[in-house]
Design a protein around this motif. Structure first.
Motif, PDB file in Angstrom:
ATOM      1  N   ALA A 290      -4.956  -1.195 -14.345  1.00  0.00           N
ATOM      2  CA  ALA A 290      -4.516  -0.185 -15.299  1.00  0.00           C
ATOM      3  C   ALA A 290      -4.179   1.079 -14.511  1.00  0.00           C
ATOM      4  N   LEU A 291      -3.506   2.004 -15.183  1.00  0.00           N
ATOM      5  CA  LEU A 291      -3.029   3.216 -14.526  1.00  0.00           C
ATOM      6  C   LEU A 291      -3.355   4.428 -15.378  1.00  0.00           C
TER       7      LEU A 291
ATOM      8  N   LYS B 194       1.709  13.809  -8.879  1.00  0.00           N
ATOM      9  CA  LYS B 194       1.035  13.072  -7.807  1.00  0.00           C
ATOM     10  C   LYS B 194      -0.452  12.861  -8.074  1.00  0.00           C
ATOM     11  N   VAL B 195      -0.873  13.067  -9.310  1.00  0.00           N
ATOM     12  CA  VAL B 195      -2.274  12.889  -9.654  1.00  0.00           C
ATOM     13  C   VAL B 195      -2.414  11.655 -10.531  1.00  0.00           C
ATOM     14  N   GLY B 196      -3.234  10.729 -10.081  1.00  0.00           N
ATOM     15  CA  GLY B 196      -3.475   9.534 -10.875  1.00  0.00           C
ATOM     16  C   GLY B 196      -4.326   8.542 -10.128  1.00  0.00           C
ATOM     17  N   LEU B 197      -4.659   7.463 -10.833  1.00  0.00           N
ATOM     18  CA  LEU B 197      -5.492   6.400 -10.279  1.00  0.00           C
ATOM     19  C   LEU B 197      -5.039   5.054 -10.811  1.00  0.00           C
ATOM     20  N   MET B 198      -5.162   4.049  -9.986  1.00  0.00           N
ATOM     21  CA  MET B 198      -5.051   2.673 -10.441  1.00  0.00           C
ATOM     22  C   MET B 198      -6.470   2.113 -10.394  1.00  0.00           C
ATOM     23  N   PHE B 199      -6.842   1.346 -11.421  1.00  0.00           N
ATOM     24  CA  PHE B 199      -8.210   0.863 -11.521  1.00  0.00           C
ATOM     25  C   PHE B 199      -8.220  -0.477 -12.250  1.00  0.00           C
ATOM     26  N   PRO B 200      -9.358  -1.196 -12.232  1.00  0.00           N
ATOM     27  CA  PRO B 200      -9.427  -2.484 -12.914  1.00  0.00           C
ATOM     28  C   PRO B 200      -9.173  -2.337 -14.411  1.00  0.00           C
ATOM     29  N   ALA B 201      -8.379  -3.228 -14.947  1.00  0.00           N
ATOM     30  CA  ALA B 201      -8.022  -3.179 -16.374  1.00  0.00           C
ATOM     31  C   ALA B 201      -9.250  -3.311 -17.265  1.00  0.00           C
TER      32      ALA B 201
ATOM     33  N   GLU C  55       0.823  -1.204   0.000  1.00  0.00           N
ATOM     34  CA  GLU C  55       0.000   0.000   0.000  1.00  0.00           C
ATOM     35  C   GLU C  55       0.858   1.255   0.000  1.00  0.00           C
ATOM     36  N   GLN C  56       1.962   1.228   0.719  1.00  0.00           N
ATOM     37  CA  GLN C  56       2.836   2.395   0.825  1.00  0.00           C
ATOM     38  C   GLN C  56       3.493   2.720  -0.511  1.00  0.00           C
TER      39      GLN C  56
ATOM     40  N   PRO D  74      -3.989   5.860  -5.649  1.00  0.00           N
ATOM     41  CA  PRO D  74      -5.054   5.082  -5.017  1.00  0.00           C
ATOM     42  C   PRO D  74      -5.606   4.024  -5.978  1.00  0.00           C
ATOM     43  N   LEU D  75      -5.929   2.873  -5.430  1.00  0.00           N
ATOM     44  CA  LEU D  75      -6.555   1.804  -6.197  1.00  0.00           C
ATOM     45  C   LEU D  75      -8.050   1.888  -5.950  1.00  0.00           C
ATOM     46  N   VAL D  76      -8.824   2.040  -7.029  1.00  0.00           N
ATOM     47  CA  VAL D  76     -10.278   2.154  -6.909  1.00  0.00           C
ATOM     48  C   VAL D  76     -10.946   1.018  -7.674  1.00  0.00           C
ATOM     49  N   ASP D  77     -12.090   0.586  -7.176  1.00  0.00           N
ATOM     50  CA  ASP D  77     -12.840  -0.475  -7.850  1.00  0.00           C
ATOM     51  C   ASP D  77     -13.613   0.060  -9.050  1.00  0.00           C
ATOM     52  N   ASP D  78     -14.096   1.290  -8.934  1.00  0.00           N
ATOM     53  CA  ASP D  78     -14.832   1.934 -10.020  1.00  0.00           C
ATOM     54  C   ASP D  78     -14.136   3.246 -10.346  1.00  0.00           C
TER      55      ASP D  78
END
Length: 121
Positions: free
Chosen positions: A82-83, A93-100, A35-36, A41-45
């Motif tokens: 995906a990123l 520092k702006v971004g998201l990780m999300f389901p591919a 996590e560190q 952040p990892l989001v589901d949606d």
């Protein structure tokens, strides 16, 4: 001689105890480290954290002027994730990780709302 053996046993016993505690805590430490070192952040949606609220674009609760976004990094990072990253905004520092599985929908969103931005993989 007996004191020497007793001393070695107590020193080694202490080291063994530390080793056992470390092995027992390993799963907790590994999860915390993952996590560190996750870049975003990892989001589901993804669309819960990526939306247009005219005139601003909101990404992970960061309000941005869409015209200020010149570069978007968008790609699959493995089979599951995906990123989306804006490397030139807010110090990268702006971004998201999300389901591919949501990657195509995010590409369409970027094409629609950030037409002027250069998209890289």
């Amino acid at each position: 001689m007996r004191d020497t053996w007793h001393s070695h046993l107590s020193d080694n016993g202490f080291l063994l105890l530390l080793l056992v505690i470390n092995v027992w805590l390993w799963p907790f430490n590994a999860r915390r480290m993952e996590e560190q070192y996750r870049p975003f952040p990892l989001v589901d949606d993804v669309f819960s954290k990526l939306k247009m609220e005219q005139p601003l674009l909101l990404i992970a609760d960061h309000p941005l002027d869409p015209q200020s976004i010149k570069h978007v990094a968008l790609d699959k990072i493995n089979d599951q994730h995906a990123l989306l990253s804006l490397p030139a905004n807010l110090g990268g520092k702006v971004g998201l990780m999300f389901p591919a599985t949501q990657l195509d929908a995010v590409r369409d969103f970027v094409r629609q709302h950030l037409r002027h931005a250069r998209v890289t993989r």
